[in-house]
Scaffold this active site. Structure first.
Site, mmCIF file in Angstrom:
data_model
loop_
_atom_site.group_PDB
_atom_site.id
_atom_site.type_symbol
_atom_site.label_atom_id
_atom_site.label_comp_id
_atom_site.label_asym_id
_atom_site.label_seq_id
_atom_site.Cartn_x
_atom_site.Cartn_y
_atom_site.Cartn_z
ATOM 1 N N LYS A 262 0.818 -1.223 0.000
ATOM 2 C CA LYS A 262 0.000 0.000 0.000
ATOM 3 C C LYS A 262 0.845 1.263 0.000
ATOM 4 C CE LYS A 262 -1.946 -0.685 3.995
ATOM 5 N NZ LYS A 262 -1.539 -2.009 4.469
ATOM 6 N N ARG B 19 -9.149 2.412 9.117
ATOM 7 C CA ARG B 19 -8.810 1.046 9.499
ATOM 8 C C ARG B 19 -9.896 0.369 10.321
ATOM 9 N NH1 ARG B 19 -3.598 0.075 12.475
ATOM 10 N NH2 ARG B 19 -4.777 -1.434 13.668
ATOM 11 N N ARG C 22 11.449 -9.418 5.000
ATOM 12 C CA ARG C 22 11.607 -7.978 4.786
ATOM 13 C C ARG C 22 12.749 -7.371 5.608
ATOM 14 N NH1 ARG C 22 6.237 -4.533 4.984
ATOM 15 N NH2 ARG C 22 6.211 -4.988 7.206
ATOM 16 N N ARG D 243 12.694 -5.172 11.162
ATOM 17 C CA ARG D 243 11.896 -4.417 12.124
ATOM 18 C C ARG D 243 11.406 -5.325 13.235
ATOM 19 N NH1 ARG D 243 7.671 -1.103 8.637
ATOM 20 N NH2 ARG D 243 6.401 -2.507 9.847
ATOM 21 N N ARG E 298 -1.023 -8.978 13.780
ATOM 22 C CA ARG E 298 -1.404 -7.956 12.794
ATOM 23 C C ARG E 298 -2.451 -8.490 11.826
ATOM 24 N NH1 ARG E 298 4.377 -6.409 10.865
ATOM 25 N NH2 ARG E 298 3.483 -4.934 9.392
#
Ligand SMILES: [Zn+2]
Length: 222
Positions: free
Chosen positions: A18, A91, A130, A163, A174
């Protein structure tokens, strides 16, 4: 040719791209990319009354209430105009409802809602592979881009890190939040504005997705 769509909501699960797509669209079409997280941090940092109100929640690790999140966005619109590209906002259904009301008052209805769809398997793979640059915000895939943890960011040279929330446990949480809060937002738009809602397969390459989104924003979709 149809006019540009300039009030846009981009929705999608974690790692659906996104933010990247919003950045590219923003540059291509000159529509401001509004990150509600950044707005919130800015209000808090400047110590505005909205920021102080938000601080009462965020300092306890809580999400700000829906009406407050939308007041922060509406304040931004009063200062910067009603063209926007939201990524990951609204959200919750509550935020979507408050946003609709605020836009109605400003006589500036939404023009496009896009859901970037990605399978759980792809989400998991992308997140666990990632690597992020804390300096410039770029992200890379350890398999796709052959970057290594601690190696230099190809864009700015700062060290790449994994992260803290890019872990299996955080991912499960999440995805749960996404399913419980955000998927109902998609249903909300399905009910209230089906003509605005478009679905895009986020499993495709970034350029292919960008091409599809550009056609939608440019008003050229079929
Ligand atoms: Zn960097």
């Amino acid at each position: 040719m149809d006019p540009l769509k300039q009030r846009i909501v981009l929705l999608g699960p974690p790692a659906s791209g996104k933010g990247t797509q919003a950045d590219r669209l923003s540059k291509e079409f000159g529509i401001p990319h509004v990150s509600t997280g950044a707005l919130l941090r800015s209000e808090c940092a400047r110590g505005t009354s909205l920021g102080r109100e938000a601080d009462e929640w965020t300092s306890k690790g809580l999400l700000v209430p829906d009406d407050l999140a939308v007041r922060i966005v509406a304040t931004w619109m009063q200062e910067h105009g009603t063209n926007f590209l939201f990524d990951g906002f609204p959200r919750t259904v509550g935020q979507a409802e408050h946003l609709d009301q605020a836009l109605k008052r400003m006589k500036a209805p939404l023009e496009l809602v896009v859901l970037l769809e990605l399978s759980d398997q792809d989400i998991r793979r992308r997140i666990l592979e990632r690597l992020s640059c804390l300096n410039c915000g770029a992200t890379f895939s350890s398999s796709l881009h052959a970057q290594i943890e601690g190696g230099p960011c190809p864009k700015c040279g700062a060290p790449l890190v994994r992260r803290k929330d890019d872990t299996e446990e955080a991912l499960v949480q999440r995805l749960k939040v996404y399913r419980e809060l955000t998927l109902p937002v998609v249903s909300y738009y399905e009910k209230t504005a089906p003509e605005l809602l478009h679905r895009v397969n986020a499993g495709e390459g970034s350029d292919a997705i960008f091409g599809q989104l550009s056609a939608m924003v440019g008003g050229n979709q079929g």
